[in-house]
Design a protein around this motif. Sequence first.
Motif, PDB file in Angstrom:
ATOM      1  N   THR A   1     108.980  52.696  18.045  1.00  0.00           N
ATOM      2  CA  THR A   1     108.949  52.562  19.500  1.00  0.00           C
ATOM      3  C   THR A   1     107.689  53.230  20.028  1.00  0.00           C
ATOM      4  O   THR A   1     107.465  54.427  19.815  1.00  0.00           O
ATOM      5  CB  THR A   1     110.199  53.215  20.146  1.00  0.00           C
ATOM      6  OG1 THR A   1     111.365  52.545  19.667  1.00  0.00           O
ATOM      7  CG2 THR A   1     110.139  53.113  21.664  1.00  0.00           C
ATOM      8  N   VAL A   2     106.862  52.450  20.712  1.00  0.00           N
ATOM      9  CA  VAL A   2     105.586  52.974  21.200  1.00  0.00           C
ATOM     10  C   VAL A   2     105.591  53.174  22.719  1.00  0.00           C
ATOM     11  O   VAL A   2     104.606  53.660  23.286  1.00  0.00           O
ATOM     12  CB  VAL A   2     104.433  52.032  20.812  1.00  0.00           C
ATOM     13  CG1 VAL A   2     104.272  51.986  19.306  1.00  0.00           C
ATOM     14  CG2 VAL A   2     104.631  50.633  21.383  1.00  0.00           C
ATOM     15  N   GLY A   3     106.670  52.813  23.354  1.00  0.00           N
ATOM     16  CA  GLY A   3     106.758  52.998  24.804  1.00  0.00           C
ATOM     17  C   GLY A   3     107.956  52.244  25.366  1.00  0.00           C
ATOM     18  O   GLY A   3     108.719  51.608  24.633  1.00  0.00           O
ATOM     19  N   ARG A   4     108.113  52.353  26.659  1.00  0.00           N
ATOM     20  CA  ARG A   4     109.210  51.670  27.341  1.00  0.00           C
ATOM     21  C   ARG A   4     108.707  51.023  28.623  1.00  0.00           C
ATOM     22  O   ARG A   4     107.748  51.501  29.235  1.00  0.00           O
ATOM     23  CB  ARG A   4     110.338  52.646  27.673  1.00  0.00           C
ATOM     24  CG  ARG A   4     111.086  53.167  26.452  1.00  0.00           C
ATOM     25  CD  ARG A   4     112.184  54.118  26.853  1.00  0.00           C
ATOM     26  NE  ARG A   4     112.959  54.571  25.713  1.00  0.00           N
ATOM     27  CZ  ARG A   4     113.958  55.440  25.781  1.00  0.00           C
ATOM     28  NH1 ARG A   4     114.296  55.967  26.951  1.00  0.00           N
ATOM     29  NH2 ARG A   4     114.630  55.788  24.700  1.00  0.00           N
ATOM     30  N   ILE A   5     109.397  49.955  29.001  1.00  0.00           N
ATOM     31  CA  ILE A   5     109.147  49.307  30.285  1.00  0.00           C
ATOM     32  C   ILE A   5     110.384  49.507  31.152  1.00  0.00           C
ATOM     33  O   ILE A   5     111.507  49.188  30.737  1.00  0.00           O
ATOM     34  CB  ILE A   5     108.837  47.810  30.119  1.00  0.00           C
ATOM     35  CG1 ILE A   5     107.481  47.620  29.425  1.00  0.00           C
ATOM     36  CG2 ILE A   5     108.853  47.096  31.470  1.00  0.00           C
ATOM     37  CD1 ILE A   5     107.143  46.185  29.143  1.00  0.00           C
ATOM     38  N   PHE A   6     110.170  50.050  32.335  1.00  0.00           N
ATOM     39  CA  PHE A   6     111.262  50.257  33.303  1.00  0.00           C
ATOM     40  C   PHE A   6     111.047  49.333  34.499  1.00  0.00           C
ATOM     41  O   PHE A   6     109.926  49.227  35.022  1.00  0.00           O
ATOM     42  CB  PHE A   6     111.293  51.712  33.798  1.00  0.00           C
ATOM     43  CG  PHE A   6     111.570  52.722  32.735  1.00  0.00           C
ATOM     44  CD1 PHE A   6     112.870  53.025  32.374  1.00  0.00           C
ATOM     45  CD2 PHE A   6     110.523  53.366  32.091  1.00  0.00           C
ATOM     46  CE1 PHE A   6     113.132  53.967  31.383  1.00  0.00           C
ATOM     47  CE2 PHE A   6     110.781  54.309  31.103  1.00  0.00           C
ATOM     48  CZ  PHE A   6     112.084  54.607  30.751  1.00  0.00           C
ATOM     49  N   SER A   7     112.107  48.698  34.917  1.00  0.00           N
ATOM     50  CA  SER A   7     112.074  47.878  36.128  1.00  0.00           C
ATOM     51  C   SER A   7     113.276  48.251  36.977  1.00  0.00           C
ATOM     52  O   SER A   7     114.422  48.078  36.546  1.00  0.00           O
ATOM     53  CB  SER A   7     112.103  46.390  35.768  1.00  0.00           C
ATOM     54  OG  SER A   7     112.056  45.596  36.934  1.00  0.00           O
TER      55      SER A   7
END
Length: 565
Positions: free
Chosen positions: A540-546
């Motif tokens: 896991t290299v990051g996350r996207i939040f919406s």
Amino acid sequence: MYTIGIDVGGTNTDGTLIGEGRVLAVAKVATDHDDLIGSTRSALAELRKMHPWKGSVDLHLSTTLTTNMIVEGRGTPTAAVVIPGPGIDLRLHGLDFPIYSLPGYVDHRGRVVAAPDRQAAAAAAKAAQEAGAEALAIVGKFSQRNPSLEQAVWEAVQDEALGFRHVSLGHKVAPRLGFPRRVVTAYLNSLVAQAQAKFAQAVDGLGPDLGNIRILKADGGTMTLEQSRRLPIESILSGPAASVMAALALSGPTGRNMVVVDIGGTTTDLAVVVAGEPVYAKAGAVIAGYPTAVPALFARSLGLGGDSQVTVERGGDGCAAFRIGPNRAGQPACLGGTHPTPTDALVALELARVGDLSRAKAALKDLGAEVGLNWQAAAQGVVDAFVRQLCGAIKEMYAELEDQPVYTLAEFLEAPNLRPELIVCLGTPAPAIVPRVGQALGLPVEILPHSASANAIGAAAARPTMGITLYADTALGTLSIPEMGLFADIPRAALFDARRARQTALERLGEYAEQAGLGEPEQMDIVAEECFNLVRGFHTVGRIFSLHAQIRPGAQRITGKESWL
């Protein structure tokens, strides 16, 4: 503190004066479609006669201005300049207004893949103007995550000094996903902006004793007059919103499933409340066949009202039946009109007391003569047809809802929990019509207090609302809140988690409300939230939040005596 609610309807303009949670006065005047401000001014004058007030008074307006302009195909001639990127052909979406496509591409994470040609942008705008466009919409796919391409096109247009009356940018007008809906929303916003600006200017001059002036929105909340100048598209379908707010403000039971029925002179509006919460249109409002990204209550508007045209239809067996609407016949015969209407049928049967009884009977006598009926049977046939069509529309609406997931701001809902336990009705003809609908559907009926003017009460009771959309990509270290024009880096992006995303969204929403002059919000909530992991090489290299943060629409409770049938 007093609050005035004004609902400018298709037939009448209703007004109410609210103080300390009570209705102090109601007024009704005929709507002059050529002078909506004049109709508003007349309603204010009637209220002032009934209950003079001292000091400042707030004004909440529900108006048909933008809705009627779109439905009737009026407004400032407008074109759309779009940056769709690869794989999008807007012609396949049936859009019937001028569209000029430009090269350029922002990907789904907001990264610029290809910049637009500024000369091509200027040329497209010039071509639109030469073809008659006086207003413009500029919309790029995924511009709500990175607006730089839209801004580059806008700068190119400004450099040419083309003098468009209004320009709408997609990331400001429609900040959620759904490119075709965003294009439609920006186009319609520019279409009605000039008329709304004139209307807002006139409203501003209605009187020195008016304090806060608010415009009712499609989602049931209110916005400031200045917001309505920038985002006039959000004032569409405010009539059905006023109906729902009236039900929340005046209805006796709370926390129940209700179908809200508002019968006016021109239309009947239907809306759905589940467990005390209004149901919302999942993708956005639809108006005159245009799918938009405007947040809106789920509602249906029928060409079925007290002033609707009554026609005779004959089946294959030669039997005659009455059909109500969808066109308006004009004034009922009992009020000086020349054609029979449902109002005349109610008056003739002495179910309503409006105008001249003898004129109503004469109109029904002439109608009955066409099909071999006396006036009594003709009047009853018109009422029965109205009830039959309204029952059919209610059944169709719930059948449509049960075919798809729907939501309130509280939660997504499954179909088995939607069915109504109660019909809540308002509008002048409602007390005579809806009890018969309740009998046909096997549902109890509540007639709202001040039924004939309840829409104005709903407008007065509505609370301010607004929302923001936060998109954060921790791998890229970027955050956007397009409503606020905020596109920034995330400090210490590796530590940005769901808690920080929610906290940031709520803090920024509070700031946005303060900037808009709404004061400190009563209730802010995260009403939609998604999180996706970005994986590369099994890590896991990051996350996207919406997230979408919302000041919830709602209505002040207004005291009144309920009427149950």
